[in-house]
Design a protein around this motif. Structure first.
Motif, PDB file in Angstrom:
ATOM      1  N   VAL A   1       0.882  -1.169   0.000  1.00 31.61           N
ATOM      2  CA  VAL A   1       0.000   0.000   0.000  1.00 31.61           C
ATOM      3  C   VAL A   1       0.917   1.216   0.000  1.00 31.61           C
ATOM      4  CG1 VAL A   1      -1.818   1.257   1.206  1.00 31.61           C
ATOM      5  CG2 VAL A   1      -1.802  -1.248   1.257  1.00 31.61           C
ATOM      6  N   GLY A   2       0.817   2.013  -1.057  1.00 37.79           N
ATOM      7  CA  GLY A   2       1.757   3.120  -1.211  1.00 37.79           C
ATOM      8  C   GLY A   2       3.151   2.565  -1.423  1.00 37.79           C
ATOM      9  N   ASP A   3       4.109   3.017  -0.613  1.00 40.51           N
ATOM     10  CA  ASP A   3       5.496   2.566  -0.742  1.00 40.51           C
ATOM     11  C   ASP A   3       5.878   1.516   0.297  1.00 40.51           C
ATOM     12  OD1 ASP A   3       5.990   4.269  -2.920  1.00 40.51           O
ATOM     13  OD2 ASP A   3       6.396   5.952  -1.573  1.00 40.51           O
ATOM     14  N   PHE A   4       4.899   1.001   1.045  1.00 40.30           N
ATOM     15  CA  PHE A   4       5.177   0.057   2.117  1.00 40.30           C
ATOM     16  C   PHE A   4       4.600  -1.319   1.810  1.00 40.30           C
ATOM     17  CE2 PHE A   4       5.114   4.293   3.975  1.00 40.30           C
ATOM     18  CZ  PHE A   4       6.348   4.311   4.607  1.00 40.30           C
ATOM     19  N   THR A   5       5.380  -2.359   2.098  1.00 37.32           N
ATOM     20  CA  THR A   5       4.952  -3.737   1.924  1.00 37.32           C
ATOM     21  C   THR A   5       5.061  -4.456   3.261  1.00 37.32           C
ATOM     22  OG1 THR A   5       5.698  -3.762  -0.373  1.00 37.32           O
ATOM     23  CG2 THR A   5       5.387  -5.896   0.683  1.00 37.32           C
ATOM     24  N   ASN A   6       3.978  -5.138   3.645  1.00 34.00           N
ATOM     25  CA  ASN A   6       3.947  -5.888   4.898  1.00 34.00           C
ATOM     26  C   ASN A   6       3.208  -7.198   4.704  1.00 34.00           C
ATOM     27  OD1 ASN A   6       5.158  -4.016   6.891  1.00 34.00           O
ATOM     28  ND2 ASN A   6       3.426  -2.715   6.343  1.00 34.00           N
TER      29      ASN A   6
ATOM     30  N   LYS B   1      -1.959   3.595  -4.576  1.00 35.91           N
ATOM     31  CA  LYS B   1      -1.477   2.414  -5.294  1.00 35.91           C
ATOM     32  C   LYS B   1      -1.348   1.256  -4.306  1.00 35.91           C
ATOM     33  CE  LYS B   1       3.474   3.381  -5.082  1.00 35.91           C
ATOM     34  NZ  LYS B   1       4.708   3.587  -5.820  1.00 35.91           N
ATOM     35  N   HIS B   2      -1.684   0.053  -4.792  1.00 37.20           N
ATOM     36  CA  HIS B   2      -1.657  -1.122  -3.923  1.00 37.20           C
ATOM     37  C   HIS B   2      -1.564  -2.406  -4.738  1.00 37.20           C
ATOM     38  CE1 HIS B   2      -5.884  -0.539  -4.992  1.00 37.20           C
ATOM     39  NE2 HIS B   2      -6.043  -1.842  -4.835  1.00 37.20           N
ATOM     40  N   SER B   3      -1.139  -3.461  -4.068  1.00 38.12           N
ATOM     41  CA  SER B   3      -1.052  -4.771  -4.685  1.00 38.12           C
ATOM     42  C   SER B   3      -1.175  -5.827  -3.602  1.00 38.12           C
ATOM     43  CB  SER B   3       0.283  -4.930  -5.411  1.00 38.12           C
ATOM     44  OG  SER B   3       0.332  -6.183  -6.070  1.00 38.12           O
ATOM     45  N   LEU B   4      -1.548  -7.028  -4.015  1.00 37.47           N
ATOM     46  CA  LEU B   4      -1.721  -8.155  -3.103  1.00 37.47           C
ATOM     47  C   LEU B   4      -1.016  -9.358  -3.693  1.00 37.47           C
ATOM     48  CD1 LEU B   4      -3.215  -9.331  -0.590  1.00 37.47           C
ATOM     49  CD2 LEU B   4      -5.101  -9.871  -2.137  1.00 37.47           C
ATOM     50  N   ALA B   5      -0.182 -10.026  -2.902  1.00 35.00           N
ATOM     51  CA  ALA B   5       0.547 -11.196  -3.385  1.00 35.00           C
ATOM     52  C   ALA B   5       0.408 -12.346  -2.401  1.00 35.00           C
ATOM     53  CB  ALA B   5       2.024 -10.858  -3.573  1.00 35.00           C
ATOM     54  N   ASN B   6       0.501 -13.556  -2.948  1.00 36.81           N
ATOM     55  CA  ASN B   6       0.523 -14.767  -2.142  1.00 36.81           C
ATOM     56  C   ASN B   6       1.866 -15.443  -2.393  1.00 36.81           C
ATOM     57  OD1 ASN B   6       0.205 -17.148  -0.837  1.00 36.81           O
ATOM     58  ND2 ASN B   6      -1.612 -17.809  -1.956  1.00 36.81           N
ATOM     59  N   ASP B   7       2.796 -15.268  -1.468  1.00 37.49           N
ATOM     60  CA  ASP B   7       4.125 -15.853  -1.589  1.00 37.49           C
ATOM     61  C   ASP B   7       4.218 -17.231  -0.940  1.00 37.49           C
ATOM     62  OD1 ASP B   7       4.984 -13.506  -2.853  1.00 37.49           O
ATOM     63  OD2 ASP B   7       5.483 -12.560  -0.936  1.00 37.49           O
ATOM     64  N   GLU B   8       3.098 -17.743  -0.471  1.00 39.92           N
ATOM     65  CA  GLU B   8       3.064 -19.004   0.261  1.00 39.92           C
ATOM     66  C   GLU B   8       2.693 -20.168  -0.660  1.00 39.92           C
ATOM     67  OE1 GLU B   8       4.036 -18.795   3.506  1.00 39.92           O
ATOM     68  OE2 GLU B   8       4.266 -16.651   3.136  1.00 39.92           O
ATOM     69  N   ASN B   9       2.636 -21.379  -0.088  1.00 36.26           N
ATOM     70  CA  ASN B   9       2.326 -22.590  -0.837  1.00 36.26           C
ATOM     71  C   ASN B   9       0.865 -23.027  -0.725  1.00 36.26           C
ATOM     72  OD1 ASN B   9       4.973 -22.952  -1.812  1.00 36.26           O
ATOM     73  ND2 ASN B   9       5.586 -23.834   0.139  1.00 36.26           N
ATOM     74  N   GLU B  10       0.036 -22.227  -0.098  1.00 36.48           N
ATOM     75  CA  GLU B  10      -1.393 -22.518  -0.002  1.00 36.48           C
ATOM     76  C   GLU B  10      -2.180 -21.298  -0.477  1.00 36.48           C
ATOM     77  OE1 GLU B  10      -3.078 -22.941   3.921  1.00 36.48           O
ATOM     78  OE2 GLU B  10      -1.943 -21.274   4.709  1.00 36.48           O
ATOM     79  N   ALA B  11      -3.434 -21.513  -0.767  1.00 38.04           N
ATOM     80  CA  ALA B  11      -4.278 -20.412  -1.236  1.00 38.04           C
ATOM     81  C   ALA B  11      -4.398 -19.325  -0.168  1.00 38.04           C
ATOM     82  CB  ALA B  11      -5.659 -20.929  -1.602  1.00 38.04           C
ATOM     83  N   LEU B  12      -4.433 -18.090  -0.621  1.00 40.24           N
ATOM     84  CA  LEU B  12      -4.697 -16.930   0.229  1.00 40.24           C
ATOM     85  C   LEU B  12      -6.148 -16.532  -0.009  1.00 40.24           C
ATOM     86  CD1 LEU B  12      -4.030 -14.337   1.889  1.00 40.24           C
ATOM     87  CD2 LEU B  12      -3.254 -13.329  -0.286  1.00 40.24           C
ATOM     88  N   ILE B  13      -6.900 -16.345   1.066  1.00 37.53           N
ATOM     89  CA  ILE B  13      -8.290 -15.889   0.932  1.00 37.53           C
ATOM     90  C   ILE B  13      -8.462 -14.637   1.777  1.00 37.53           C
ATOM     91  CG2 ILE B  13     -10.731 -16.440   1.254  1.00 37.53           C
ATOM     92  CD1 ILE B  13      -9.967 -19.404   0.975  1.00 37.53           C
ATOM     93  N   ILE B  14      -8.989 -13.597   1.137  1.00 38.05           N
ATOM     94  CA  ILE B  14      -9.304 -12.367   1.862  1.00 38.05           C
ATOM     95  C   ILE B  14     -10.771 -12.012   1.600  1.00 38.05           C
ATOM     96  CG2 ILE B  14      -6.935 -11.500   1.693  1.00 38.05           C
ATOM     97  CD1 ILE B  14      -8.086  -9.341  -0.260  1.00 38.05           C
TER      98      ILE B  14
END
Length: 116
Positions: free
Chosen positions: A59-64, A79-92
């Motif tokens: 979100v903006g210039d920060f990633t957490n 500006k924003h983005s969402l990533a799943n760096d894990e080995n299982e599905a991410l649900i939001i």
């Protein structure tokens, strides 16, 4: 309340759970190793709550990283983005608030799938 429907995307899929004047509620599943585009919205803000997996959110210039039961707010035009760096599905669960909630209110800045 509208009927529930889903839409596939290169990164996974989403299901519209509810929609009314000024709001929309989605269940978003991001497949393992996938990422949504870096984007912003002109007409809406978003609230994300993780219900399964670990989200890597920019979100903006920060990633957490966000775990189950953690949430974040994305202001309109941020500006924003969402990533799943894990080995299982991410649900939001995503709650959109705004005057216009169409899918064409996505301004993509970067997209690994070549979408504009």
């Amino acid at each position: 309340m509208v009927h529930i429907y889903s839409e596939k995307r290169p990164w996974g899929f989403f299901v519209i759970l509810d929609e009314g004047k000024g709001y929309k509620v989605k269940n978003i599943t991001v497949n393992a190793g996938q990422k949504l585009s870096l984007q912003f919205h002109k007409f809406r803000s978003e609230h994300w709550t993780v219900v399964q997996g670990v989200a890597t959110a920019t979100v903006g210039d920060f990633t957490n990283k966000f775990n189950i039961n953690e949430s974040l707010f994305i202001p309109q035009k941020m500006k924003h983005s969402l990533a799943n760096d894990e080995n299982e599905a991410l649900i939001i669960i995503e709650v959109q608030i705004g005057d216009y909630l169409g899918e064409d209110d996505i301004v993509r800045l970067e997209d690994r799938y070549g979408r504009k």
